[in-house]
Design a protein around this motif. Structure first.
Motif, PDB file in Angstrom:
ATOM      1  N   ASP A  68      -0.969 -10.633 -15.906  1.00  0.00           N
ATOM      2  CA  ASP A  68       0.156 -10.423 -14.999  1.00  0.00           C
ATOM      3  C   ASP A  68       1.468 -10.865 -15.623  1.00  0.00           C
ATOM      4  N   GLY A  70      -7.652  -3.524  -7.694  1.00  0.00           N
ATOM      5  CA  GLY A  70      -6.295  -2.982  -7.836  1.00  0.00           C
ATOM      6  C   GLY A  70      -6.234  -2.140  -9.107  1.00  0.00           C
ATOM      7  N   CYS A  71      -7.249  -1.272  -9.260  1.00  0.00           N
ATOM      8  CA  CYS A  71      -7.417  -0.532 -10.534  1.00  0.00           C
ATOM      9  C   CYS A  71      -6.279   0.439 -10.796  1.00  0.00           C
ATOM     10  N   GLY A  72      -5.506   0.787  -9.768  1.00  0.00           N
ATOM     11  CA  GLY A  72      -4.396   1.717  -9.965  1.00  0.00           C
ATOM     12  C   GLY A  72      -4.885   3.005 -10.598  1.00  0.00           C
ATOM     13  N   MET A 128      -8.154  -8.243 -12.704  1.00  0.00           N
ATOM     14  CA  MET A 128      -6.975  -7.892 -11.892  1.00  0.00           C
ATOM     15  C   MET A 128      -5.792  -7.816 -12.833  1.00  0.00           C
ATOM     16  N   SER A 129      -5.375  -6.605 -13.141  1.00  0.00           N
ATOM     17  CA  SER A 129      -4.279  -6.498 -14.091  1.00  0.00           C
ATOM     18  C   SER A 129      -3.015  -6.033 -13.345  1.00  0.00           C
ATOM     19  N   ASP A 161     -12.941  -3.840 -11.290  1.00  0.00           N
ATOM     20  CA  ASP A 161     -11.500  -3.929 -11.530  1.00  0.00           C
ATOM     21  C   ASP A 161     -10.778  -3.753 -10.195  1.00  0.00           C
ATOM     22  N   ASP A 210      -9.134   0.325  -5.340  1.00  0.00           N
ATOM     23  CA  ASP A 210      -7.705   0.203  -5.003  1.00  0.00           C
ATOM     24  C   ASP A 210      -7.502   0.760  -3.603  1.00  0.00           C
ATOM     25  N   GLN A 261       0.838  -1.209   0.000  1.00  0.00           N
ATOM     26  CA  GLN A 261       0.000   0.000   0.000  1.00  0.00           C
ATOM     27  C   GLN A 261       0.877   1.266   0.000  1.00  0.00           C
ATOM     28  N   VAL A 321      -1.927  -7.238 -10.556  1.00  0.00           N
ATOM     29  CA  VAL A 321      -2.304  -7.059  -9.152  1.00  0.00           C
ATOM     30  C   VAL A 321      -1.994  -8.289  -8.298  1.00  0.00           C
ATOM     31  N   ASN A 369       0.863  -8.870  -6.055  1.00  0.00           N
ATOM     32  CA  ASN A 369       1.033  -7.914  -4.953  1.00  0.00           C
ATOM     33  C   ASN A 369       0.079  -8.148  -3.791  1.00  0.00           C
ATOM     34  N   ILE A 370      -0.783  -9.117  -3.949  1.00  0.00           N
ATOM     35  CA  ILE A 370      -1.798  -9.352  -2.925  1.00  0.00           C
ATOM     36  C   ILE A 370      -1.184 -10.135  -1.758  1.00  0.00           C
TER      37      ILE A 370
END
Ligand SMILES: C[S@@+](CC[C@H](N)C(=O)[O-])C[C@H]1O[C@@H](n2cnc3c(N)ncnc32)[C@H](O)[C@@H]1O
Length: 244
Positions: free
Chosen positions: A160, A65-67, A129-130, A63, A87, A21, A132, A135-136
């Motif tokens: 990914d 972790g849409c960033g 999840m693109s 979406d 996100d 985060q 992402v 990183n989870i």
């Protein structure tokens, strides 16, 4: 210090959760630029290709972790239903929200944690999840949440950078040189973050191969529907469907 040692405390899920985060909050201002540089602009094509194949006009999309929002915006031409990005890095979501001024259609962005989605059950047709999943901090918890909020027959689209297989040995060698040496140096110079782009390489090497992830999904009430690779297998897209 070896890369393993440098990031080994990320095996602790709580530590990884806040590290990720903070890291994305810190690099948000250069995130789009770095993505364009490191993928030679190709990330846009990968997303658009898979969106065109998978999204139909009645699909509601979450979406995760849409960033900075690219996947959400790519869905707009294909679906008339709700498309929501979520996100937990506030500054990433702010960039996405500001970009949405450029689009005439409505978009919806939320600040929130993928591990406790503030969303009712059986709500969405598609969950994407693109870049992402690597990183989870707790993939089992995430998958339970995604399974809960998807409608029966709903799909997950995962794009990914997967761990390399032995299929493209020579390319893997150059790709490793690129991501282990060049990317961290350029990443540090431009983003100003000491470790984010070193972590990128670490996270890929410690992730699933695409086949392993497919198997994991099939052991967790999903069935693999579509698999494809880009850039000589460095990046992959996996689409799985929730069993009814
Ligand atoms: C590499 S970026 C990908 C952004 C965007 N999907 C893209 O394709 O460019 C990963 C994003 O996942 C988000 N993320 C990671 N763990 C999360 C979590 N538990 N809840 C919400 N967002 C998370 C990060 O904040 C970051 O914005």
């Amino acid at each position: 210090m070896s890369q393993k040692n440098e990031f080994e405390n990320l095996e602790d899920k709580k530590i990884k959760h806040s590290y990720i985060q903070n890291m994305f909050s810190d690099i948000s201002h250069t995130y789009d630029l770095m993505n364009n540089i490191f993928t030679f602009g190709q990330h846009k094509k990968w997303r658009k290709k898979i969106v065109k194949q998978e999204i139909t006009q009645n699909d509601s999309v979450l979406d995760i972790g849409c960033g900075t929002g690219d996947f959400v915006f790519d869905c707009l031409p294909y679906s008339k239903n709700s498309i929501v990005g979520i996100d937990f890095a506030k500054s990433m979501v702010e960039i996405a929200y500001n970009k949405s001024d450029q689009f005439s259609q409505m978009t919806n962005f939320l600040i929130g944690d993928a591990l406790i989605l503030p969303i009712q059950s059986n709500r969405f047709d598609i969950c994407s999840m693109s870049f992402v999943l690597r990183n989870i901090s707790d993939v089992d918890v995430l998958l339970r949440e995604v399974h809960r909020i998807l409608k029966p027959g709903g799909k997950i689209i995962i794009i990914d950078a997967f761990k390399k297989t032995n299929r493209f040995r020579i390319i893997n060698f150059f790709s490793k040189l690129y991501s282990a040496f060049l990317v961290p140096v350029i990443g540090r110079l431009i983003s100003g973050h000491r470790n984010a782009y070193k972590y990128l390489n670490f996270s890929i090497e410690n992730f699933y191969t695409m086949d392993e992830l497919g198997e994991f999904m099939e052991n967790n009430q999903f069935v693999v529907r579509n698999k494809q690779t880009f850039l000589f297998g460095s990046v992959g897209a996996l689409v799985v469907q929730k069993l009814d």
